[in-house]
Design a protein around this motif. Sequence first.
Motif, PDB file in Angstrom:
ATOM      1  N   TYR A  59       2.464   2.597  82.373  1.00 61.58           N
ATOM      2  CA  TYR A  59       1.667   3.749  82.987  1.00 61.58           C
ATOM      3  C   TYR A  59       1.844   5.016  82.071  1.00 61.58           C
ATOM      4  O   TYR A  59       3.177   5.022  81.644  1.00 61.58           O
ATOM      5  CB  TYR A  59       2.064   3.921  84.376  1.00 61.58           C
ATOM      6  CG  TYR A  59       1.735   5.473  85.021  1.00 61.58           C
ATOM      7  CD1 TYR A  59       0.673   5.746  85.484  1.00 61.58           C
ATOM      8  CD2 TYR A  59       2.965   6.406  84.923  1.00 61.58           C
ATOM      9  CE1 TYR A  59       0.595   7.046  85.889  1.00 61.58           C
ATOM     10  CE2 TYR A  59       2.772   7.711  85.466  1.00 61.58           C
ATOM     11  CZ  TYR A  59       1.492   7.930  85.844  1.00 61.58           C
ATOM     12  OH  TYR A  59       1.094   9.245  86.431  1.00 61.58           O
ATOM     13  N   THR A  68      -1.068   2.897  76.008  1.00 58.19           N
ATOM     14  CA  THR A  68      -0.021   2.296  77.112  1.00 58.19           C
ATOM     15  C   THR A  68       0.317   1.006  76.481  1.00 58.19           C
ATOM     16  O   THR A  68       1.456   0.660  77.055  1.00 58.19           O
ATOM     17  CB  THR A  68      -0.927   1.873  78.003  1.00 58.19           C
ATOM     18  OG1 THR A  68      -2.110   1.220  77.679  1.00 58.19           O
ATOM     19  CG2 THR A  68      -1.529   3.248  78.948  1.00 58.19           C
ATOM     20  N   TRP A 773       5.578   7.855  79.059  1.00 58.32           N
ATOM     21  CA  TRP A 773       5.029   6.584  79.187  1.00 58.32           C
ATOM     22  C   TRP A 773       5.943   5.919  80.224  1.00 58.32           C
ATOM     23  O   TRP A 773       7.418   6.024  80.071  1.00 58.32           O
ATOM     24  CB  TRP A 773       5.009   6.103  77.904  1.00 58.32           C
ATOM     25  CG  TRP A 773       4.442   4.641  77.838  1.00 58.32           C
ATOM     26  CD1 TRP A 773       3.378   4.026  77.834  1.00 58.32           C
ATOM     27  CD2 TRP A 773       5.555   3.243  77.889  1.00 58.32           C
ATOM     28  NE1 TRP A 773       3.320   2.697  77.713  1.00 58.32           N
ATOM     29  CE2 TRP A 773       4.798   2.207  77.872  1.00 58.32           C
ATOM     30  CE3 TRP A 773       6.677   3.108  78.054  1.00 58.32           C
ATOM     31  CZ2 TRP A 773       5.108   0.949  77.808  1.00 58.32           C
ATOM     32  CZ3 TRP A 773       7.181   1.974  78.082  1.00 58.32           C
ATOM     33  CH2 TRP A 773       6.450   0.959  77.785  1.00 58.32           C
TER      34      TRP A 773
END
Length: 1737
Positions: A59, A68, A773
């Motif tokens: 995510y 990602t 992240w």
Amino acid sequence: MEQEPAENAQADPSGAEGNLDEQDHSQVSSESQKKPGKVKKKIAETFFYTYEDVYSGPYATNDLEISTDLLIFKHSFGYDCTRPVNLMMMDRHTVGYIAGNQVVLQNLRTKYQKYIRSSGGGGIGFITAHPSKEYFAVGEKGKKPNIVIYTYPSARPYRILKGGTEVAYVFGDFNRAGTLLASVGSSPDYMLTIWDWKQEETLLRSKAFAQDVYKVMFSAENEEHLTTGGSGHIRFWKMALTLTGLKLQGALGRFGKTAVSDILSFVELPDGKVVSGTEWGNLLLWEGGLIKVELCQVGHKRCHEGPVSQLVFDEGELYSVGKDGVIRMWNFEVIDTADPVDDTGLVEMEPMNELWLGKNVSLNFMTKILDHGQPFWYAQDTRGAIWKLDLTFSNMTHNPERVCTFHSGRIEAIGVSPFTCLMATTALDRSVRIYDFGSNSQLTVIKFKQGGTALTWASAVVNSEGGLIAVGFEDGVVRIIEVYDPKLLPGHEGQAKESAEINLKQVFKPHAAAVTALAYEQKGDVFATGSKDKTVFFFAIEDEYKPIGFICVPGPVQALQWSPPSHDKSTLLILCENGFAVQVPAPLPGKQDTATTYHLKNLPTQYFHFYSIKSRIKLEEEIVWREKKKQEKEKARLEWIKQQKEMGLEAEETKEEEPEEEPLPAIYIPEEPSPILCGFYSEPGKFWLSLGGYDSGFLYHCEFSHDDEEDPEKRKDEPFDVISMEGTNDNPIHQISFCTSKPLMFCGMQDGSLRAYPLSVKDLTAGVLKDYWYMNVHDNENGQIRGICCSHDEGCLITCGGDGNIFTFDLWSEEELPKELKVIIPPPRSGLEKEEATEDINDPDAYTIEEYKQKKEYERKMKEAEEKKNKKREELNALRQDFVFLLKKNQKLPKHMQLHREEFEMNHRIFEELDRQTLQRIELVQEKLAWEHEKQLIGLQKLQTQFRDSLEFALTVHAIQSNHQISTYSLLTVSEKYAQRKKHGDSKWTVCKEKWTALKKAEQAEEEIPRETSPAHRESTVFEKEAEMLETPQVQKPTTCYIESRREKIRRLVEKYDGLKAKILKRRAEWHELYKSKPRDTYEDSKDAKEIKEAQESIGCYRLNTATNYTLTEDEHINTEKKMMQLEALEDLIHNMKVNMNKEIVSLRDLKVSIIDEIKSLVKKVKSIQASLDVPEHLPIPLIPQLHPDEVPEKIVEYNSDVLLKFKEEQEAKAKLKEPLEACPSSCALRHVFFQTTPVEEGDPIAQAGGASAVVTEEAFEMEKAEPTEMELEILKREKIKNLYLQETLIKKINTLVINFDAELCLLRHKKLKMDVQMKSAGLRCIMCCEELLILKKLEIHEDLLEEQICALMNEQEDIQSKLKSYLAQIEDRKCEIAMLQEREKALYTSFEASLGENNEFADFLTNILKMEVECVEKEEVRREAGEENENEQEDNEKPDLKIDENFVSEDVVFDSVYPAGCSEDLFLNTVQLQQHRINIEKALAEEKKVAADLKKEYNALALKAKEVETSLDVTNRELEAFQWEKLRRLNDLYVVVPLRLHQVQCLVDGEIPHDFSQTFVFTNQSLQYLQKRIVDLHNEKIMQREIHKKAQERHKQLLQDKKEMKMEIQRLEERCNHLMLEKFGRLVDFEAVQAHSVNIPMEQMKVRIMEKEYEHIVELKEWEERIVGLQHQLTMLTRENTSKLHQLNRFCHEMHQLEAELESLTTGQGGEFEDIKSSDINETARLESRLMHMTL
């Protein structure tokens, strides 16, 4: 990551694209269950989900530019082996297990791994394989987790099961057919769910339990049965078809007498029984929800030494898997048929086979797989391994094989090589492992005695080869190990099997607790270690690590970090767990003074004590938020005003009252400081911190202050800057690592997730750390990230967690990935092959470096002190020798020149002071040894109590002139067990028998009372209650004379009524007593029964207990308790007799002692007399008797200090301890030298002088001695005669004493010999009792069982009898109620006939109406009302009243239509009312009869049951009687020894003693004489009884004649009574009822009350009339006053009109000003007029 994207990323076209409709229907299948109106569409077999839509990927925040795919999962090196079940075999080469948020499918042969991520990202709870191995289920964790069914081997998501639990799945299991799946959830719902998994439907669900549930399993034989087990419980479930559908029904297992245990394992057997494991290692067999038996090994040895983790029933064999590393195979048939043999419930059995895998093995789970048709088992070892096992137990069985090895438990630390793709890890499983993350393989492992807690790989500056690793352990030891390639060792080319090996280079112990941090200085000169013992140790790095010193810090060390090379100075940042941060410069090697200690006290130290500011930050945010709200509200108000003005409307600018604001929260500072989790340098003197606990959620920027003089504990340092980290309030950052090639900051979180923050600038700010992240990597519950590090080229990221997993990620994209990463193992150090193995520290209690230093320093100081003591001792010895020489020299001098001993004392006060000090030391030693002295004294007392007091000393008394002797009996003290048995109450059987006897007597007593008297007694009770009610005093009120007279009349009637009633009650009581005294037909006089019993006991009939006609009485029943009492009584008697004899012998010994003392005194007198006699005149003096040692044995245990010292010397001599004798310069020694006794030849001169003077005096006396005179000679002669007589007399007295004593001894010896014969007989009797007791103990279990059965039956019989009595009483009550209702019905008909009168023409019509049934109307109304909905309970309760009213109305309508002309309406309505009463009475009567019938049925059922219980009781009593006979027969088989003399044998045959005594018996002479006497007594008694019988017959005839005459008299009186009744009343009546109901007292009382009420109402009416007259007068006065005021008002109105007319004429133009006032006056005038009118009306 090695995956197959074609299989995992794309779904089958026919499954995904061609079945979109079916996919939609699959999503609403759960909803279609809730809505039965909708048709459920089945999910097609070919339907699949898409993997990309299912799995939870990484995510990233919205504004983050990083892809990602920042990290690509590469490999998993760990294994979470501590999970209860984490092993799944899909085929003979593929194993599946959970690794964090992934399921790993690994090929054991090729080591290829396939990864399947969880769908929710919250972790995975369980995995389980389908019986066909074509599918496997993955139960997840998180909010509303799913169960995902995957296919195998494609690993495609096939089905998703939703809504089975709230938080996490714990376990799942497929049924044998594979059609159903059972799952169980964790807290808080613990939901058990049965799934039709192919249709994604929930079939059944129920809460499994209120505590943790560990496992659920289907039955292999019956798929409708399930079992769940968990914390302190086991539950048995079945799917039952009920009226409302299929339901889950669970029965909780009851442990009973067995201790409650957590159930980790269980299995259901083919016959429905269940076998479960326990925490203590035994097996439990459950049947019907109860424990049938507890299984253990022979000798009550446990089945396993620890919990049983799994039970498997396979191919008719039962396997148990234990935490002790043992697998045992048990005989199923023995377990299935096991029954308890005693009260413990334990059944012993031996395993058929067993397999022990080793000491360091703990098995959790095993599963079976077929390999080429041969079964193999793969087992999960919690110590970090997967085993391959062959459980065939044959000659061809394969040995156990470790397929894989891993770390056990959480990974404590990780380090990466600075040159190549090598990493090292350590854990508390005592191992260090080296991995090649380039080729994804484990290279080597080394194990130690303690678990590892810290690890760091030395940098290239420290070791140029890159093979040096420092490892810290939990015992405070640090080991330096080196990794090398063994193939490069000289002489070992091609011989090494391993690609890498580990060598222990150096080991040292700097700490006393676990090592928590290790750090190398950037230049490679200093090595630092930190520990939980609050110390940091520094070492100089050379060929060997040499200690520099250590410092103490305020708390346990959490982390160490050296300053980066960019800083000017090399400093060490020390982070402590309790909120302290410390900074010290690197100590210089060789510059520290370590002569006595390694403690560095002068090292400059800076402290930072974190002070919480989170509460203040939140307070400021709250203030800003409130201010912002106020501004927004004010802005909205101004905008509204502006809009109103633009619309042309006037807007009031009045401010609304603002609501009262809530008070701001107070500043909160946690009591316990928040722990520091990690930190790093930002600038010199500045650093960032991440904290846990209350202060989590921020990164704090801190700075060391320059004020270092303040106490660190009192400091309150606050960070100067903070950065809020999103989502970290309950999920703090534990690890931080930086990647320089790609400016990234990696954070390891508490929930096992990984974050990456891009760093666009050098300094950290809130804007820089806003976007991140994120990906869930490790387990979300126990997978806290323990380490993050990048590879040497920063192309790979490695994480390790608390779940035991190690993951590697590629930092490059797939395009940038290198084709092959080849590892380079460091070469060995030169000369390594010639070095000896380094000696390791294996003792966890070994000295640390500082402790060893202090020990050496202490030994040095003690050595120096000992040397000084030796020098002083030598000086003292020399002085003492000089002093002894002076003493000897003084003794050689002439007597008159010698000095006295006291003259050598220079100052007596010195010795006094020495004595005082000695006493003080003695007292001090006594105080110090007081506790030890008391301890030893108590120990001595205990030993004496145990070994000496339990014995009575055996002594032997010897005669003085003969060899006769007599000894006491050896006795033990009386045990307390007999006294306890005597105090112990009656047994349960005795109590039960007494209770049963009392019950029988009570039943007999009840039978004696005639039942006919019970109604009379009940009526008398009713009469008494009525009399009490009549005697209740009434509240007197003022009434008239007439009412008082009526009350007096009623009182007299009541007295008369009470007199009649008392007379009736007295008569009934007399009849009751008379009937009670009437004897039964089977009555026996107690006196006669007593005499018969005495006659039977004294008749003299002696039957042998072996005879067939011998009857056992209750008192003759022998059991263990009675036999024990007999044995105890016999032993007590023997003991008392022996004690009495011993007392006599001791008295004889005491007599001997006194005689010896007297003889000594006599001998002394004789010697004094013989001193004045000539030698020829001396008579021989008798020898003084001496006590032998065995006559005073108690002196053996007596002791004194001399005895103890002698014993100590003997012990020392035996031990041969030779110690050098050292002189002691104490005062005692000096005084011993001063005052020691000299030899005889060198004695005291004063003594020698005294001796010399005595010799001279004697010689002078001899010279002066003269010849005696005649008188003197005569006196001497008389004295001589007297002395000769005294000599002879005393010697005779001595001889007399000796002779008498010997005579006493012989008499007592003869008495003891007789007693010995008795004791032998008593001993034989004791042996006989013991043998009988052994037999009785063997039979005791069966006897107790029978007695318990009888007790249970007796109790049951008692309960039944009490219930029968209760039912009888209820039946009698029902009969009375029925009789009362029947009387009421008769009274109703009587009243009806009275209302009709005589010759009523409508009698038949009204009688039909009275007897008409109208229940049909009620039934219809009941049906109608029952069909109505939404009626509450109140309406239901009101139904009967409503029914009666409606029935009455309906009957009125019905009968109104046929109402006969001429019939009285009142009579008709009265008949209808009586009809309702009749119906109610009949209903009540029917209900009472129904209740009575039900009670009668229950009574009859209980009576049958009572008969059955009585039959069972009789059978059991007969069994007990037969058992008593069998017991008596066994006792008769024992041989009894009876010693007899020849004159006692009276069964001679032909004048000789027979050879066979089998037909003889032993009988006492006393009994024989009694029998002979009894013959005469019985003859006389027989004559007397005949006379008594004759008189009784005559009396019986007279009583029968009297009875006949009495009956005739009673009949005559009854006829006369009836005749008088007929004359007076015209018919026979109940005279008692007539007397009782002659006066209707309640009616008279009601009349009086009515009169009282009427009188009260008259008085009250008079009061109200007087009040009305007063109010009317008041009203008249008010009316007159109002009328006068109205006249006055009218006059004022005329005057006002006149004035108004004048004003109008004067002010024509100014009338507008007064217009409003005028209108108001007019309105007021109109209001007053209307009010006046209202008052007048």
